[in-house]
Design a protein around this motif. Structure first.
Motif, PDB file in Angstrom:
ATOM      1  N   THR A 185      -2.127  -7.666  -7.176  1.00 12.55           N
ATOM      2  CA  THR A 185      -2.638  -7.320  -5.846  1.00 12.55           C
ATOM      3  C   THR A 185      -2.718  -5.807  -5.738  1.00 12.55           C
ATOM      4  O   THR A 185      -1.766  -5.099  -6.085  1.00 12.55           O
ATOM      5  N   VAL A 186      -3.849  -5.298  -5.278  1.00 13.70           N
ATOM      6  CA  VAL A 186      -4.056  -3.852  -5.193  1.00 13.70           C
ATOM      7  C   VAL A 186      -4.192  -3.445  -3.728  1.00 13.70           C
ATOM      8  O   VAL A 186      -4.761  -4.181  -2.921  1.00 13.70           O
ATOM      9  N   ARG A 187      -3.614  -2.269  -3.379  1.00 17.72           N
ATOM     10  CA  ARG A 187      -3.739  -1.734  -2.024  1.00 17.72           C
ATOM     11  C   ARG A 187      -4.932  -0.794  -1.981  1.00 17.72           C
ATOM     12  O   ARG A 187      -5.036   0.144  -2.775  1.00 17.72           O
ATOM     13  N   MET A 188      -5.836  -1.016  -1.020  1.00 18.82           N
ATOM     14  CA  MET A 188      -7.068  -0.248  -0.918  1.00 18.82           C
ATOM     15  C   MET A 188      -7.347   0.123   0.529  1.00 18.82           C
ATOM     16  O   MET A 188      -6.747  -0.431   1.452  1.00 18.82           O
ATOM     17  N   SER A 189      -8.283   1.044   0.704  1.00 27.04           N
ATOM     18  CA  SER A 189      -8.745   1.395   2.044  1.00 27.04           C
ATOM     19  C   SER A 189     -10.193   1.866   1.964  1.00 27.04           C
ATOM     20  O   SER A 189     -10.550   2.629   1.065  1.00 27.04           O
ATOM     21  N   ILE A 190     -10.993   1.386   2.894  1.00 26.96           N
ATOM     22  CA  ILE A 190     -12.386   1.812   2.973  1.00 26.96           C
ATOM     23  C   ILE A 190     -12.544   2.886   4.045  1.00 26.96           C
ATOM     24  O   ILE A 190     -13.075   3.959   3.796  1.00 26.96           O
ATOM     25  N   ASP A 191     -12.062   2.605   5.252  1.00 28.08           N
ATOM     26  CA  ASP A 191     -12.193   3.562   6.353  1.00 28.08           C
ATOM     27  C   ASP A 191     -10.949   3.611   7.234  1.00 28.08           C
ATOM     28  O   ASP A 191     -11.035   3.885   8.421  1.00 28.08           O
ATOM     29  N   GLY A 192      -9.796   3.321   6.652  1.00 31.14           N
ATOM     30  CA  GLY A 192      -8.547   3.424   7.411  1.00 31.14           C
ATOM     31  C   GLY A 192      -7.628   2.237   7.262  1.00 31.14           C
ATOM     32  O   GLY A 192      -6.526   2.373   6.721  1.00 31.14           O
ATOM     33  N   PRO A 193      -8.029   1.045   7.722  1.00 29.22           N
ATOM     34  CA  PRO A 193      -7.161  -0.134   7.578  1.00 29.22           C
ATOM     35  C   PRO A 193      -6.899  -0.461   6.105  1.00 29.22           C
ATOM     36  O   PRO A 193      -7.757  -0.267   5.243  1.00 29.22           O
ATOM     37  N   VAL A 194      -5.706  -0.963   5.804  1.00 25.83           N
ATOM     38  CA  VAL A 194      -5.316  -1.287   4.434  1.00 25.83           C
ATOM     39  C   VAL A 194      -5.829  -2.665   4.046  1.00 25.83           C
ATOM     40  O   VAL A 194      -5.724  -3.630   4.812  1.00 25.83           O
ATOM     41  N   LEU A 195      -6.393  -2.771   2.832  1.00 29.66           N
ATOM     42  CA  LEU A 195      -6.837  -4.045   2.268  1.00 29.66           C
ATOM     43  C   LEU A 195      -5.946  -4.374   1.079  1.00 29.66           C
ATOM     44  O   LEU A 195      -5.488  -3.474   0.372  1.00 29.66           O
ATOM     45  N   LYS A 199       6.358  10.866  12.870  1.00 25.96           N
ATOM     46  CA  LYS A 199       5.372  10.803  11.782  1.00 25.96           C
ATOM     47  C   LYS A 199       5.537   9.518  10.984  1.00 25.96           C
ATOM     48  O   LYS A 199       4.541   8.882  10.610  1.00 25.96           O
ATOM     49  N   ASP A 200       6.780   9.105  10.744  1.00 24.97           N
ATOM     50  CA  ASP A 200       7.023   7.856  10.021  1.00 24.97           C
ATOM     51  C   ASP A 200       6.457   6.670  10.771  1.00 24.97           C
ATOM     52  O   ASP A 200       5.864   5.759  10.180  1.00 24.97           O
ATOM     53  N   ARG A 201       6.646   6.657  12.108  1.00 23.73           N
ATOM     54  CA  ARG A 201       6.131   5.533  12.920  1.00 23.73           C
ATOM     55  C   ARG A 201       4.602   5.468  12.830  1.00 23.73           C
ATOM     56  O   ARG A 201       4.026   4.384  12.723  1.00 23.73           O
ATOM     57  N   ILE A 202       3.960   6.633  12.878  1.00 25.85           N
ATOM     58  CA  ILE A 202       2.492   6.667  12.802  1.00 25.85           C
ATOM     59  C   ILE A 202       2.015   6.176  11.440  1.00 25.85           C
ATOM     60  O   ILE A 202       1.075   5.366  11.342  1.00 25.85           O
ATOM     61  N   GLU A 203       2.654   6.654  10.368  1.00 28.77           N
ATOM     62  CA  GLU A 203       2.245   6.253   9.025  1.00 28.77           C
ATOM     63  C   GLU A 203       2.473   4.768   8.789  1.00 28.77           C
ATOM     64  O   GLU A 203       1.646   4.097   8.151  1.00 28.77           O
ATOM     65  N   LYS A 204       3.580   4.217   9.295  1.00 24.88           N
ATOM     66  CA  LYS A 204       3.850   2.786   9.135  1.00 24.88           C
ATOM     67  C   LYS A 204       2.840   1.958   9.914  1.00 24.88           C
ATOM     68  O   LYS A 204       2.433   0.868   9.477  1.00 24.88           O
ATOM     69  N   ALA A 205       2.447   2.443  11.088  1.00 23.84           N
ATOM     70  CA  ALA A 205       1.451   1.717  11.881  1.00 23.84           C
ATOM     71  C   ALA A 205       0.122   1.614  11.141  1.00 23.84           C
ATOM     72  O   ALA A 205      -0.643   0.667  11.342  1.00 23.84           O
ATOM     73  N   LEU A 206      -0.139   2.590  10.257  1.00 21.41           N
ATOM     74  CA  LEU A 206      -1.379   2.593   9.470  1.00 21.41           C
ATOM     75  C   LEU A 206      -1.186   1.972   8.095  1.00 21.41           C
ATOM     76  O   LEU A 206      -2.045   2.080   7.227  1.00 21.41           O
ATOM     77  N   GLY A 207      -0.026   1.339   7.876  1.00 21.00           N
ATOM     78  CA  GLY A 207       0.224   0.642   6.619  1.00 21.00           C
ATOM     79  C   GLY A 207       0.594   1.552   5.471  1.00 21.00           C
ATOM     80  O   GLY A 207       0.361   1.193   4.308  1.00 21.00           O
ATOM     81  N   ASP A 208       1.170   2.730   5.759  1.00 18.41           N
ATOM     82  CA  ASP A 208       1.501   3.702   4.705  1.00 18.41           C
ATOM     83  C   ASP A 208       0.314   3.900   3.761  1.00 18.41           C
ATOM     84  O   ASP A 208       0.434   3.829   2.536  1.00 18.41           O
ATOM     85  N   ASN A 209      -0.821   4.154   4.374  1.00 19.98           N
ATOM     86  CA  ASN A 209      -2.094   4.228   3.648  1.00 19.98           C
ATOM     87  C   ASN A 209      -2.231   5.577   2.935  1.00 19.98           C
ATOM     88  O   ASN A 209      -2.260   6.626   3.588  1.00 19.98           O
TER      89      ASN A 209
END
Length: 843
Positions: free
Chosen positions: A162-172, A680-690
């Motif tokens: 399984t690979v972690r990816m992003s196109i425009d923000g959300p994590v895939l 900053k940690d809360r913000i990054e976690k909300a974005l999936g540590d992207n």
């Protein structure tokens, strides 16, 4: 005369060594640059050409043109266009291509690839001829992806992971179903390529039902030109453009060559600087060699040699020295080119495989540069020697320059300097920074030449100012000061070599430091937001990101910032979409008139746009959106724009309905407790540590700017180090020749009581004084040029102010002192070890 020149070269091998080294370093820089850039360019061109093997004709959408009130929109390549292309006479197959940004993270969560080269595209069907599978199968559905072999190897992925990816923000998190090989130049350069099935790629890259390109393969017996003609007949007029695969490969090769050209030009500029500095050494060397052989040349004139023969004799020596130095420099340059390529591989900057390219042009250029530079530098000493009458030379009455020659030299220097200052000052008064570059460059060149010509005149008062300090060292200090000004022209040429390098280093440091502070000031003064969220490669963010951030604990205000084209009064203007309710709490832009109010039909406009359209507070205008609809808007206020925020700012609720694919350039975030590690940690976690998303506070933005400027300066310092090394050789050369000339004098000083330590101290202090003289001139000129260049930057950077980096200026002067001390080690030791009696008897 030629045999005489040969004997002279062989008789003065040690004396000419420094000249050979100076020329060799410059030629090595030139040849190394040409070998390196030609090798990289050739490798990329061959690699990219392979990538077009499956393309005989490429179909691309026709670019839209803005006219009247209509925003230009590119045509679309639909499924119907693809079907027509596939059915064209002579077409064997047609593939629809979809591509865009797609970030891939490795197993440690770090971004793979080089940011801008992290690409996503579609895999065509079950067996795409462009991307042969090495293992696994083609992707099917939203949860599957295939990766290129280099990316899979670097990130440690295999089929089934399984690979972690992003196109425009959300994590895939798709599953890797296959690994493929590719000749894509971006991948070869260290980028990554992830492929989805066509439907998924179109959805993720916001290109539903359309393609970026259609690649058509010709049937057997059909040429590319014939296929292109057939496609032009069946495709919709005015919607598509066709290009043959050969033309694509040629265009790609030209783009690669163009991109390498800027690097090549930059490196060659610094090579030219090193060679220019080397000219002083060569001129100095031949001036001293000719002076030492004055009686020999006079005797040759007395027995029948003409002036031309004497000049040709000196030039023949220069030719031999230049030829040897050029050959050695070419060999060293080939090694430098090979080393730079290996260094790029060691730093993970991937380049395609290919041979080392040493073209005939590189060989000829290196040889011509080495020989011509040396002969030009030696021409003046040779001509000067030929003009000395034999009787005067026998009597050594030629040594002192005439008053007339000094007056002429100083007058020319003063005129050049005055013209250089005038051109530079004129450039600073121009409002257009681009147009001012030419007069500023001309002024800089004239001023440097003028100061160089005036350096002998300047040497006496400047070096005399060091007298009180030198007196501390007793008789050695007094003698060092006298020796430094004994031959002003030689001192000037030696100091000028160091002056040029320090002028460039100081000027660049002043400009970079001032620009960095200006951008820091702009960021801190324009933003009230605690954090700015953006994509790592500055691509647009999905609107989902702003929505997620608004729900994070402790976040009190958020606003996305988008930019979309529109037409106003027949001109293209970009509309900046923001959250009208929160933008006032996130920014701190200075309002020139009216109120900073954004919402409904109320907008704020930057001062430049308002001036261009003649708007003021209360003005109303009509904007025509991308979708063809229009809206009447009112200017509620005019604010001072900057490089971070400018344009017509309106509420996103008004703008978004007219945009086909809404996206934010960045999202500004304000928290209740200000910046903190926890927030900053809360913000990054909300974005999936992207890893593809940057969360930066003001300090992070400042550090990123500082890092960029520091990297740029370090590269420039490294390149200019070549000029400084050549300048060091010049100081060593001058001192060595000076010690040789003064052998009798040094012997006499030893005889009347000056010990060896005193002799060493005398030579070292002389070197120190000359080097510091060059350093003071270089720093002074550098500060002036930094100020002048900064005035040009200030026309586009309103927060720019001159900042003098006193600490670094002190380091540069200390560097000049170190150069003087190091350069004097060998000449001082040689002077101290002279045999007293033998030196007294020498001529």
């Amino acid at each position: 005369m030629f045999r005489t020149a040969m004997r002279s070269v062989l008789a003065h091998k040690a004396r000419l060594l420094m000249t050979v080294l100076a020329v060799m370093l410059g030629v090595a820089f030139v040849s190394g640059t040409l070998v390196f850039t030609n090798t990289i360019s050739d490798a990329f061109q061959k690699s990219s050409a392979k990538g077009f093997d499956q393309v005989d004709v490429a179909v691309t959408p026709k670019s839209g043109t803005s006219r009247g009130d209509q925003v230009g929109r590119d045509a679309q390549l639909t499924q119907a266009t693809l079907d027509r292309a596939a059915q064209a006479p002579g077409a064997a197959s047609a593939i629809g291509v979809v591509s865009g940004f797609a970030a891939v993270a490795d197993k440690d969560g770090k971004l793979v690839g080089s940011g801008f080269s992290t690409q996503g595209a579609n895999y065509w069907g079950d067996k795409d001829p462009r991307y042969p599978l090495e293992s696994g199968r083609a992707p099917h559905g939203a949860g599957e992806v295939v990766l290129d072999a280099q990316t899979a190897k670097r990130a440690g992925y295999k089929v089934g992971d399984t690979v972690r990816m992003s196109i425009d923000g959300p994590v895939l998190t798709p599953t890797v179903t296959g690994i493929f090989s590719t000749d894509d130049g971006n991948v070869a350069a260290g980028g990554s390529l992830a492929l989805f099935d066509t439907a998924t790629a179109q959805r993720l890259l916001h290109k539903q039902g359309s393609y970026d390109e259609i690649d058509v393969k010709a049937a057997a017996g059909t040429g590319q030109g014939a296929l292109r003609s057939a496609l032009d007949k069946v495709l919709p007029k005015g919607q598509a453009e066709t290009t043959t695969g050969k033309q694509l490969a040629d265009d790609q090769a030209e783009q690669i060559s163009s991109s390498m050209s800027s690097m090549k030009s930059t490196l060659l500029v610094f090579a030219g600087i090193a060679l220019f500095v080397g000219v002083f050494i060569i001129t100095n060397t031949f001036t001293m060699l000719v002076a030492q052989r004055t009686k020999e040349l006079a005797l040759m004139r007395a027995v029948g040699a003409s002036r031309r023969q004497v000049t040709r004799s000196v030039l023949a020596e220069a030719f031999l020295v230049g030829a040897v130095a050029a050959v050695a420099g070419l060999a060293a340059g080939v090694g430098i080119g090979a080393g730079l390529r290996s260094l790029m591989g060691a730093t993970d900057a991937q380049i395609p495989d290919g041979p080392l390219v040493v073209s005939p042009g590189t060989v000829v250029t290196s040889l011509v540069v080495g020989v011509v530079i040396t002969m030009l530098a030696a021409w003046l000493p040779g001509r000067r020697a030929a003009k000395i009458p034999p009787v005067a030379a026998m009597s050594s009455v030629h040594a002192t320059a005439t008053t007339r020659s000094l007056v002429v030299r100083n007058t020319i220097g003063a005129l050049f300097s005055a013209a250089g200052v005038a051109c530079s000052l004129y450039a600073t008064t121009m409002s257009d920074g681009t147009s001012a570059q030419t007069p500023l460059g001309l002024g800089a060149g004239l001023l440097v030449i003028g100061v160089f010509v005036l350096t002998p005149l300047l040497s006496r008062p400047v070096i005399a100012a060091a007298g009180p300090v030198l007196r501390v060292f007793g008789i050695s200090g007094k003698l060092a000061r006298q020796n430094a000004v004994r031959n002003p022209r030689r001192t000037a040429a030696t100091a000028s070599a160091l002056m040029i390098g320090l002028t460039l280093i100081t000027g660049m440091t002043v400009v970079a430091g001032s620009a960095q502070q200006a951008i820091d000031k702009m960021a801190s003064s324009a933003l009230k937001a605690d954090y700015v969220v953006s994509m790592a490669n500055r691509n647009p963010l999905s609107p989902e990101v702003a929505g997620k951030l608004a729900k994070v604990d402790g976040v009190t205000a958020t606003s996305g910032l988008s930019s979309e084209p529109s037409r106003v009064d027949g001109k293209t203007e970009f509309l900046t979409g923001v959250d009208g309710a929160t933008i006032g709490a996130l920014t701190d832009l200075r309002v020139e008139s009216g109120a900073f109010r954004v919402g409904g039909r109320d907008v704020v406009v930057d001062d430049k746009t308002a001036k261009d359209h003649g708007w003021h507070t209360g003005s109303a205008f009509t904007t025509h959106f991308e979708d063809g609809k229009r809206q009447r808007l009112t200017v509620a206020g005019v604010y001072e724009g900057n490089d971070m925020m400018r344009g017509i700012m309106l509420d996103s609720a008004v703008l978004t309905p007219h945009v086909a694919h809404p996206a934010d350039l960045q999202v500004m975030v304000k928290t209740d407790g200000g910046t903190s590690g926890a927030a900053k940690d809360r913000i990054e976690k909300a974005l999936g540590d992207n890893p593809a998303v940057l969360v930066q506070d003001k300090q992070d933005i400042s550090n990123a700017i500082s890092k960029m400027f520091t990297l740029m300066l370090n590269m420039l310092y490294g390149l200019l180090a070549m000029a400084v090394i050549v300048a060091v050789l010049g100081v060593i050369n001058t001192l060595a020749m000076s010690v040789f000339e003064r052998s009798q004098e040094i012997g006499m000083l030893r005889a009347i009581g000056l010990d060896r330590k005193g002799v060493k101290r005398m030579v070292r202090l002389e070197s120190l004084v000359i080097s510091l003289f060059g350093g003071v001139l270089g720093v002074g000129l550098g500060v002036f040029f930094g100020w002048a260049a900064g005035r040009l930057l200030a026309t586009s950077l309103s927060t720019y102010e001159l900042v003098l980096p006193w600490g670094r200026i002190g380091v540069f002067l200390a560097l000049a002192a170190v150069v003087g001390i190091l350069a004097a080690l060998w000449p001082a030791r040689r002077a101290a070890r002279l045999n007293m009696l033998a030196a007294i008897k020498s001529e």
